[in-house]
Write a protein that holds these residues in place. Structure first.
Motif, PDB file in Angstrom:
ATOM      1  N   UNK A  81       0.829  -1.206   0.000  1.00  0.00           N
ATOM      2  CA  UNK A  81       0.000   0.000   0.000  1.00  0.00           C
ATOM      3  C   UNK A  81       0.860   1.251   0.000  1.00  0.00           C
ATOM      4  N   UNK A  82       1.896   1.223   0.847  1.00  0.00           N
ATOM      5  CA  UNK A  82       2.740   2.405   0.957  1.00  0.00           C
ATOM      6  C   UNK A  82       3.403   2.732  -0.373  1.00  0.00           C
TER       7      UNK A  82
ATOM      8  N   UNK B 155       9.440  -4.260   2.330  1.00  0.00           N
ATOM      9  CA  UNK B 155       9.143  -3.829   3.698  1.00  0.00           C
ATOM     10  C   UNK B 155      10.430  -3.779   4.517  1.00  0.00           C
ATOM     11  N   UNK B 156      11.272  -4.752   4.299  1.00  0.00           N
ATOM     12  CA  UNK B 156      12.558  -4.817   5.001  1.00  0.00           C
ATOM     13  C   UNK B 156      13.446  -3.636   4.631  1.00  0.00           C
ATOM     14  N   UNK B 157      13.504  -3.321   3.335  1.00  0.00           N
ATOM     15  CA  UNK B 157      14.360  -2.230   2.867  1.00  0.00           C
ATOM     16  C   UNK B 157      13.938  -0.867   3.399  1.00  0.00           C
ATOM     17  N   UNK B 158      12.661  -0.720   3.694  1.00  0.00           N
ATOM     18  CA  UNK B 158      12.204   0.580   4.198  1.00  0.00           C
ATOM     19  C   UNK B 158      12.768   0.858   5.588  1.00  0.00           C
TER      20      UNK B 158
ATOM     21  N   UNK C  67      11.383   0.480   8.262  1.00  0.00           N
ATOM     22  CA  UNK C  67      10.335   1.048   9.113  1.00  0.00           C
ATOM     23  C   UNK C  67       9.518  -0.073   9.756  1.00  0.00           C
ATOM     24  N   UNK C  68       8.891   0.259  10.845  1.00  0.00           N
ATOM     25  CA  UNK C  68       7.980  -0.696  11.464  1.00  0.00           C
ATOM     26  C   UNK C  68       6.634  -0.660  10.730  1.00  0.00           C
ATOM     27  N   UNK C  69       5.829  -1.681  10.960  1.00  0.00           N
ATOM     28  CA  UNK C  69       4.511  -1.733  10.325  1.00  0.00           C
ATOM     29  C   UNK C  69       3.707  -0.486  10.683  1.00  0.00           C
TER      30      UNK C  69
ATOM     31  N   UNK D  85       1.254   4.658   9.155  1.00  0.00           N
ATOM     32  CA  UNK D  85       1.068   6.092   9.362  1.00  0.00           C
ATOM     33  C   UNK D  85       1.444   6.875   8.110  1.00  0.00           C
ATOM     34  N   UNK D  86       2.579   6.525   7.548  1.00  0.00           N
ATOM     35  CA  UNK D  86       3.054   7.203   6.343  1.00  0.00           C
ATOM     36  C   UNK D  86       2.063   7.000   5.208  1.00  0.00           C
TER      37      UNK D  86
END
Lengths: 159, 159
Positions: free
Chosen positions: A22-23, B128-131, B133-135, B140-141
């Motif tokens: 989604x992001x 998701x790993x590369x970001x 960031x947490x879920x 939020x983003x």
DNA sequence: AAATAATATATTGTACACAATTTAATTGTG
DNA sequence: CACAATTAAATTGTGTACAATATATTATTT
């Protein structure tokens, strides 16, 4: 498009596990929307958004090389060379080889290029207005995006 | 956040008033960074990022028209038509005129196109790993970007 | 000094992004 | 029914985005 109140499910919002997915789409579509917002404002100055970014960099520090502009904008020579040639043809900048190292090309603003900075001041405020966000929200979003970008670039070669 | 090499001043970070300007660049560069992160993962599937987005839409709902895909992705026919032809040439989709209204083109996944969905599952997790960031952060983003996009599109014709 | 490596930019080719125009099919109106 | 208006895609043209390669200049090494 008129009806903007359509339910925004984004891509696969039904599956909570796909936040990453989604992001990515939200980032992609928000970025394109921003470019579309800039377009009518910048077309009055005969500029595209990437060309405007280059001018922003030069207004901050004139006489940069292609390479240093490239690093600043996370861009590369394949993109910048033709873009800079268009800006030169528009009379906004000058391209000249550095005397001490003829591999380098120095980009200098022309008088017209410098004058554009004043003309562009009200562009900012109109953009800020279109975002419909408060300064605080913009600042928060900005920080998160920088963090995201930093992480992505750091992990580019580790995947 | 270990070694991020250059200090990230973003564009004109010195002037606090230019949050809007900073945000635009952060959005732009973060989006490009995301595409770069996707590139090596998707090239294994012989796909580009925009092509992947189209497949995501079709995996969710097969048999859509060009126009409905266009609305979903905030794209247009000038972009989609050639992109869809490439996906067809790759054997991922089929393009056929609707019988009840021959102006419409129906896009249908092929067997190969459907099978790609399974192959792409581990792409998400790597992104998701590369970001980094947490879920929760991603969520939020995501929400903020959707809000921003909605506002920008809403105000497109009001400027 | 000649050969080699490194550096900076330019070129080429593919794939979007998008405005503007065109084509073809459908709908609406008199 | 005829015909203008509308709609859905496709086409055209300009401008990125970026990988891969080429070219020219400078620095290094033998």
């Amino acid at each position: 498009m008129t009806n903007t109140t359509a339910p925004d499910k984004s891509l696969s919002a039904t599956k909570v596990s796909n936040v990453d997915l989604q992001l990515c789409f939200a980032l992609y579509s928000a970025s394109l929307s921003m470019t579309k917002t800039y377009k009518p404002l910048l077309s009055k100055l005969k500029l595209t958004y990437p060309q405007y970014l280059v001018l922003l960099v030069l207004w901050e520090k004139d006489g940069m090389t292609v390479n240093s502009i490239s690093e600043r904008l996370f861009s590369d020579s394949g993109t910048l060379t033709p873009l800079l040639k268009r800006l030169e043809k528009l009379g906004m900048i000058q391209r000249q080889r550095a005397r001490e190292d003829e591999r380098k090309v120095i980009i200098t603003l022309t008088e017209a290029g410098r004058l554009l900075q004043t003309e562009s001041t009200n562009v900012h405020s109109q953009i800020a207005c279109s975002t419909g966000c408060t300064i605080t929200e913009l600042q928060a979003l900005n920080n998160q995006l920088i963090m995201l970008r930093t992480n992505l670039i750091k992990n580019l070669n580790t995947v």
